[in-house]
Design a protein around this motif. Structure first.
Motif, PDB file in Angstrom:
ATOM      1  N   ASP A 120       0.815  -1.223   0.000  1.00 51.69           N
ATOM      2  CA  ASP A 120       0.000   0.000   0.000  1.00 51.69           C
ATOM      3  C   ASP A 120       0.852   1.279   0.000  1.00 51.69           C
TER       4      ASP A 120
ATOM      5  N   ARG B 165       3.189   2.148   2.241  1.00 51.25           N
ATOM      6  CA  ARG B 165       3.741   2.539   3.538  1.00 51.25           C
ATOM      7  C   ARG B 165       5.175   2.052   3.670  1.00 51.25           C
TER       8      ARG B 165
ATOM      9  N   GLU C  45      -1.255   2.894   9.250  1.00 53.75           N
ATOM     10  CA  GLU C  45      -2.340   2.729   8.274  1.00 53.75           C
ATOM     11  C   GLU C  45      -3.580   3.421   8.825  1.00 53.75           C
ATOM     12  N   PHE C  46      -4.637   3.481   8.038  1.00 55.58           N
ATOM     13  CA  PHE C  46      -5.804   4.278   8.415  1.00 55.58           C
ATOM     14  C   PHE C  46      -6.970   3.455   8.955  1.00 55.58           C
ATOM     15  N   GLU C  47      -6.888   2.117   8.880  1.00 56.71           N
ATOM     16  CA  GLU C  47      -8.019   1.291   9.298  1.00 56.71           C
ATOM     17  C   GLU C  47      -8.118   1.119  10.808  1.00 56.71           C
ATOM     18  N   ASN C  48      -6.967   1.071  11.488  1.00 50.36           N
ATOM     19  CA  ASN C  48      -6.952   0.801  12.924  1.00 50.36           C
ATOM     20  C   ASN C  48      -6.344   1.970  13.685  1.00 50.36           C
TER      21      ASN C  48
ATOM     22  N   GLN D 102      -2.055  -0.185  16.554  1.00 53.16           N
ATOM     23  CA  GLN D 102      -0.958  -0.553  15.666  1.00 53.16           C
ATOM     24  C   GLN D 102       0.359  -0.601  16.447  1.00 53.16           C
TER      25      GLN D 102
END
Length: 141
Positions: free
Chosen positions: A86, A88, A110-113, A118
């Motif tokens: 992705d 990163r 990341e943006f999901e958690n 993380q």
């Protein structure tokens, strides 16, 4: 993009730590965030442009995923950097002082958690690495 930093101080020489961090056989022994997960496979082509793939699975078989990256920088016994699919970035620094090594991992969140989740997950994996290396390769006291 926010960056997250984690660290571990390990009472083992950097040469041993480097090998345990990059050997597929060793990776399968330490690469999990909790006891209900395990790493069922690891492939590691340790060179710039080389790829790695670690298969992470819940022990109950309920879920799993491949953790994948492409190496962008390597300085033996000092630094590893890679990019995830992705985009990163991750950098691992190995700071050696005689028979001890400090590992610092800096990675793009990341943006999901949530960031703290993380941080805790990656720190748990690094803590497992520390425990594995000290138990397997450390000097008996």
């Amino acid at each position: 993009m926010e960056q997250i930093k984690i660290q571990a101080h390990i009472d083992v020489r950097v040469e041993i730590i480097w090998n345990a961090y990059t050997s597929a056989e060793d990776i399968m022994q330490w690469n999990q965030a909790s006891d209900d997960w395990h790493c069922t496979g690891a492939i590691n082509d340790l060179r710039i442009g080389g790829k790695f793939k670690n298969r992470m699975e819940a022990k109950d078989g309920s879920m799993g995923f491949d953790f994948i990256g492409t190496y962008t920088a390597l300085e033996p016994f000092k630094k590893i950097a890679y990019t995830m699919p992705d985009g990163r970035q991750v950098t691992i620094n190995f700071n050696s002082k005689k028979s001890t090594t400090e590992i610092t991992v800096i990675f793009d969140a990341e943006f999901e958690n949530p960031v703290e989740m993380q941080r805790q997950g990656w720190q748990a994996i690094l803590d497992n690495f520390k425990a594995y290396v000290e138990k397997t390769y450390g000097t008996p006291s």
